[in-house]
Write a protein that holds these residues in place. Structure first.
Motif, PDB file in Angstrom:
ATOM      1  N   GLN A  73      13.125  15.607  -6.252  1.00  0.00           N
ATOM      2  CA  GLN A  73      14.306  14.727  -6.178  1.00  0.00           C
ATOM      3  C   GLN A  73      13.909  13.291  -6.538  1.00  0.00           C
ATOM      4  O   GLN A  73      14.665  12.553  -7.174  1.00  0.00           O
ATOM      5  CB  GLN A  73      14.925  14.758  -4.765  1.00  0.00           C
ATOM      6  CG  GLN A  73      15.436  16.114  -4.306  1.00  0.00           C
ATOM      7  CD  GLN A  73      14.321  17.046  -3.831  1.00  0.00           C
ATOM      8  OE1 GLN A  73      13.157  16.663  -3.664  1.00  0.00           O
ATOM      9  NE2 GLN A  73      14.675  18.311  -3.610  1.00  0.00           N
ATOM     10  N   GLN A  74      12.699  12.904  -6.107  1.00  0.00           N
ATOM     11  CA  GLN A  74      12.195  11.563  -6.408  1.00  0.00           C
ATOM     12  C   GLN A  74      11.920  11.435  -7.913  1.00  0.00           C
ATOM     13  O   GLN A  74      12.253  10.429  -8.551  1.00  0.00           O
ATOM     14  CB  GLN A  74      10.906  11.320  -5.611  1.00  0.00           C
ATOM     15  CG  GLN A  74      10.340   9.935  -5.752  1.00  0.00           C
ATOM     16  CD  GLN A  74       9.042   9.745  -4.968  1.00  0.00           C
ATOM     17  OE1 GLN A  74       8.060   9.246  -5.504  1.00  0.00           O
ATOM     18  NE2 GLN A  74       9.024  10.157  -3.706  1.00  0.00           N
ATOM     19  N   GLN A  75      11.319  12.463  -8.464  1.00  0.00           N
ATOM     20  CA  GLN A  75      11.041  12.483  -9.905  1.00  0.00           C
ATOM     21  C   GLN A  75      12.343  12.375 -10.699  1.00  0.00           C
ATOM     22  O   GLN A  75      12.440  11.602 -11.660  1.00  0.00           O
ATOM     23  CB  GLN A  75      10.316  13.792 -10.261  1.00  0.00           C
ATOM     24  CG  GLN A  75       9.944  13.908 -11.724  1.00  0.00           C
ATOM     25  CD  GLN A  75       8.898  12.877 -12.128  1.00  0.00           C
ATOM     26  OE1 GLN A  75       7.845  12.762 -11.484  1.00  0.00           O
ATOM     27  NE2 GLN A  75       9.180  12.108 -13.170  1.00  0.00           N
ATOM     28  N   ALA A  76      13.350  13.130 -10.261  1.00  0.00           N
ATOM     29  CA  ALA A  76      14.641  13.132 -10.974  1.00  0.00           C
ATOM     30  C   ALA A  76      15.282  11.747 -10.928  1.00  0.00           C
ATOM     31  O   ALA A  76      15.806  11.251 -11.941  1.00  0.00           O
ATOM     32  CB  ALA A  76      15.575  14.175 -10.359  1.00  0.00           C
ATOM     33  N   LEU A  77      15.237  11.100  -9.752  1.00  0.00           N
ATOM     34  CA  LEU A  77      15.860   9.772  -9.633  1.00  0.00           C
ATOM     35  C   LEU A  77      15.095   8.745 -10.460  1.00  0.00           C
ATOM     36  O   LEU A  77      15.700   7.899 -11.136  1.00  0.00           O
ATOM     37  CB  LEU A  77      15.941   9.360  -8.154  1.00  0.00           C
ATOM     38  CG  LEU A  77      16.587   8.000  -7.877  1.00  0.00           C
ATOM     39  CD1 LEU A  77      17.963   7.875  -8.523  1.00  0.00           C
ATOM     40  CD2 LEU A  77      16.683   7.750  -6.363  1.00  0.00           C
TER      41      LEU A  77
END
Ligand code: PLP
Length: 390
Positions: A73-77
């Motif tokens: 989720q952090q990578q996506a954001l």
């Protein structure tokens, strides 16, 4: 006896138990129109169904995992923010002041690694606000925030807002960075003219100085662009974000160019909660919605209507108001009567506003407030102004 909650806030006697879009419901059932949005935080209003869905879906799977592991989720954001901005890389925090801490550390580490360890000074401006951590209060430098908390973190040079000659003279061979809000929030909704931001960029380019923008309050769609500096057509080296990016979930970020971030290698910085799955799942949804050009076009239309109506309000209450200032949905009513009187009269009329310095009342509504909400806001502010008329 000291209250069980450390008494550092002056709280209004209001207790909200529920939120719906631009409305807050008090425990006695009264509905308040929220033109404060938790100080520019609830960009999509309260209990936004898409954000509730993003949060609850993530909550059923995984709340927290350490940054010792991959966090998709952090990578996506991060990927979304890099795609939508000047930045090449992002570090996630939980608040604005943590973003300030990293911005300052990053700028100093940059020069240390470039073999110029004496370039440590950060130039900041009177009236600014960068949070309440030791670096944040040192950066702002006001007596109100620093008094009694010495020794204050050294290496900050405070200049007057708008004094171009002083700024030029202040950049020396010990200057690491210039740190500025494109629109001062706490300072009283003071936008930096586009031309000044361009000149700042030029000055930084001439001298190698890093430009750090604090978009904690003015970023994430607030001015009608995803980030406020886009209006001036220039980009920073480092940018602080928080408030709106989580839509109400505690989330912040530091965005940077590859060059500016070059000193921040493995082990140089960290945060237990920063970039956790819950926050980033919500942040992804916020950025998806707010960065949509159609959404930003609507923000600009609503802002135009609100601005025009506020000009009318100011004209019909010349004893109460001096002017409307600000940009997008980051607007200020400069008052002639004490600003806090208008805020309190607003409470009586069930409309929430936020005081700022320079005797300004801030309007920072949810970015998706409706035309009906705008009409209702003006009607309530008009009645509030009648209450405080001298
Ligand atoms: C609110 C704010 C901060 C501090 O953010 P916190 O999340 O309260 O730490 C920093 N800079 C600006 C411009 C702000 O408006």
């Amino acid at each position: 006896m000291i209250p069980s909650v450390l008494p550092t806030y002056n709280r209004a006697p209001l207790e909200f138990v529920k939120g719906e879009g631009s409305w807050l419901i008090e425990k006695d059932g009264r509905r308040f129109l929220d033109l404060g949005a938790g100080i520019a935080v609830n960009v999509l209003g309260h209990a936004n169904p898409e954000l509730v869905a993003a949060l609850t879906e993530q909550a059923q799977n995984l709340w927290h995992v350490s940054n010792l592991y991959q966090i998709p989720q952090q990578q996506a954001l991060a990927d979304k923010l890099v795609a939508a901005s000047f930045a090449d890389t992002v570090f996630f925090t939980n608040s604005g002041t943590e973003s300030c801490e990293l911005a300052v550390k990053m700028a100093r580490k940059y020069w240390y690694d470039k073999g110029q360890p004496d370039r440590t000074d950060i130039i900041t401006f009177e009236g600014s606000f960068h949070g309440r951590s030791s670096a944040g209060i040192a950066a702002a430098g006001s007596e109100k925030m620093t008094k009694g908390f010495g020794p204050i973190l050294p290496g900050f040079v405070h200049l007057k807002w708008g004094d171009h000659d002083a700024l030029r003279a202040a950049v020396t061979d010990t200057t690491a960075a210039i740190l500025i809000e494109p629109v001062q929030g706490e300072g009283g909704i003071r936008p930096l003219p586009d031309q000044c931001l361009k000149c700042l960029r030029d000055l930084c380019d001439e001298t190698g100085t890093l430009l750090i923008l604090d978009e904690v309050q003015c970023g994430v769609g607030r001015t009608g662009k995803l980030f406020a500096h886009e209006w001036a057509g220039v980009t920073p080296d480092i940018m602080m974000v928080a408030k709106g990016i989580g839509g109400g979930f505690p989330l912040g970020a530091v965005l940077a160019t590859e060059d500016a971030a070059s000193g921040m290698t493995a082990g140089t910085h960290g945060s237990t909660y920063g970039g956790n799955p819950l926050g980033c799942a919500v942040g992804c949804k916020v950025i998806d919605i707010v960065s949509d050009p159609a959404f930003l076009a609507q923000v600009n239309r609503t802002a135009g209507t609100l601005r025009q109506s506020l000009e009318g309000l100011v004209a019909s209450h010349p004893d109460v108001f001096e002017e409307v200032r600000g940009t997008g949905l980051m607007l200020g009513l400069k008052c002639k009567t004490p600003n806090i009187d208008l805020v309190n009269a607003g409470y009586a009329e069930q409309v929430i506003t936020v005081p700022a310095a320079d005797n300004v009342v801030r309007l920072l509504p949810p970015l998706n407030l409706t035309e009906d909400d705008v009409a209702e806001a003006i009607a309530r502010l008009d009645r509030a102004a009648s209450r405080v008329k001298p």
